[in-house]
Design a protein around this motif. Sequence first.
Motif, PDB file in Angstrom:
ATOM      1  N   ILE A 192       0.844  -1.199   0.000  1.00  0.00           N
ATOM      2  CA  ILE A 192       0.000   0.000   0.000  1.00  0.00           C
ATOM      3  C   ILE A 192       0.881   1.252   0.000  1.00  0.00           C
ATOM      4  O   ILE A 192       0.623   2.208  -0.746  1.00  0.00           O
ATOM      5  N   HIS A 193       1.930   1.234   0.809  1.00  0.00           N
ATOM      6  CA  HIS A 193       2.799   2.409   0.930  1.00  0.00           C
ATOM      7  C   HIS A 193       3.476   2.748  -0.390  1.00  0.00           C
ATOM      8  O   HIS A 193       3.748   3.930  -0.671  1.00  0.00           O
ATOM      9  N   ARG A 194       3.745   1.741  -1.210  1.00  0.00           N
ATOM     10  CA  ARG A 194       4.387   2.014  -2.501  1.00  0.00           C
ATOM     11  C   ARG A 194       3.451   2.753  -3.451  1.00  0.00           C
ATOM     12  O   ARG A 194       3.894   3.363  -4.425  1.00  0.00           O
ATOM     13  N   LEU A 263      -6.726  -0.174  -4.316  1.00  0.00           N
ATOM     14  CA  LEU A 263      -5.268  -0.275  -4.260  1.00  0.00           C
ATOM     15  C   LEU A 263      -4.793  -1.615  -4.823  1.00  0.00           C
ATOM     16  O   LEU A 263      -5.551  -2.593  -4.829  1.00  0.00           O
ATOM     17  N   PRO A 264      -3.560  -1.701  -5.296  1.00  0.00           N
ATOM     18  CA  PRO A 264      -3.070  -2.916  -5.970  1.00  0.00           C
ATOM     19  C   PRO A 264      -2.690  -4.029  -5.000  1.00  0.00           C
ATOM     20  O   PRO A 264      -1.556  -4.508  -4.972  1.00  0.00           O
ATOM     21  N   VAL A 265      -3.662  -4.443  -4.209  1.00  0.00           N
ATOM     22  CA  VAL A 265      -3.419  -5.521  -3.247  1.00  0.00           C
ATOM     23  C   VAL A 265      -4.495  -6.599  -3.329  1.00  0.00           C
ATOM     24  O   VAL A 265      -4.548  -7.485  -2.478  1.00  0.00           O
ATOM     25  N   THR A 266      -5.347  -6.514  -4.358  1.00  0.00           N
ATOM     26  CA  THR A 266      -6.502  -7.416  -4.398  1.00  0.00           C
ATOM     27  C   THR A 266      -6.099  -8.876  -4.545  1.00  0.00           C
ATOM     28  O   THR A 266      -6.863  -9.764  -4.148  1.00  0.00           O
ATOM     29  N   ASP A 267      -4.911  -9.162  -5.078  1.00  0.00           N
ATOM     30  CA  ASP A 267      -4.474 -10.554  -5.176  1.00  0.00           C
ATOM     31  C   ASP A 267      -4.254 -11.176  -3.804  1.00  0.00           C
ATOM     32  O   ASP A 267      -4.307 -12.401  -3.650  1.00  0.00           O
ATOM     33  N   LEU A 268      -4.020 -10.325  -2.800  1.00  0.00           N
ATOM     34  CA  LEU A 268      -3.839 -10.834  -1.443  1.00  0.00           C
ATOM     35  C   LEU A 268      -5.137 -11.358  -0.845  1.00  0.00           C
ATOM     36  O   LEU A 268      -5.117 -12.032   0.185  1.00  0.00           O
TER      37      LEU A 268
END
Length: 282
Positions: A192-194, A263-268
């Motif tokens: 997220i921070h990136r 945010l680009p974390v949906t694969d998690l």
Amino acid sequence: MPEPTPLPSQTLNRPVPVPADAAVYTGISTDHYPWTEVTADLAVRQSQEFSGVFDAWQGARWARFVWTRGALLGGFTRAGQTLSWATAAQGLPRASISLTELSPTLSDLLWSTRDAQGRALPGAWPDHRPALERERFHGLLVSGPHCSFWSSGRVLGGTLPLAGATCEVYSQNTEANREALLAFWQELLGRIHRTVNLDAGWRQVTIRLAEQHPCLDPFAQDVHLSGGVLSVDDEVPVSEFRPALLAGLEATLARLGQRLIDLPVTDLRDRPEWMAAGLESR
């Protein structure tokens, strides 16, 4: 005829109970509904994206299989020991069987707690409820034949204990899973921070949240986030840092006007720790 494949000896007569009102069938004997027909029926249901649980028991032995959206997550018996369908059919040749339809969320929760150790709660129901809500409990609450499914301190389904009853909880949010849970949070916050710098927002909200979650006190630095790198002091238990991290992330994203879903974390989301973290609806 080959000898039945032995199953592990059991210390529990049954797995944790599932909602009876969602049963497709209950207590049918494989003498009358053979395993071959059961297998064929479940193959059809799987093609129709069935979510739910199949139970088989014979004497003190039992096996449970769980599906989510047509995918077989697997089978298990006591202590979460994995079990194949063939082993169950051979090892329980004259079983009583039940099939229960559940929502995918409940199926996932049931599967994720398959090897969790039960922990008795002190006192009696409903004295525990405020603490479960405050700690954003994620897991199963069991009392005799009653089992309720919880996530983020909310009841998702099942049956709550009777007033005055003693209870056990089953959850993966324990010290035994500390390393995996912490690694997940480190990866999540780092990614997220990136995309959006969390540092300033995190410092601002944790000052406010420290009264409710003392481990977030920025002066003590028991839980520290800087440059997207999360560290948690070894003395902070899972039961304390997990709800604190969730509260901190929610408040920080709200302050920054961001939504986790964007945010680009949906694969998690496919990781079991996502739901255990209380992020399933975010």
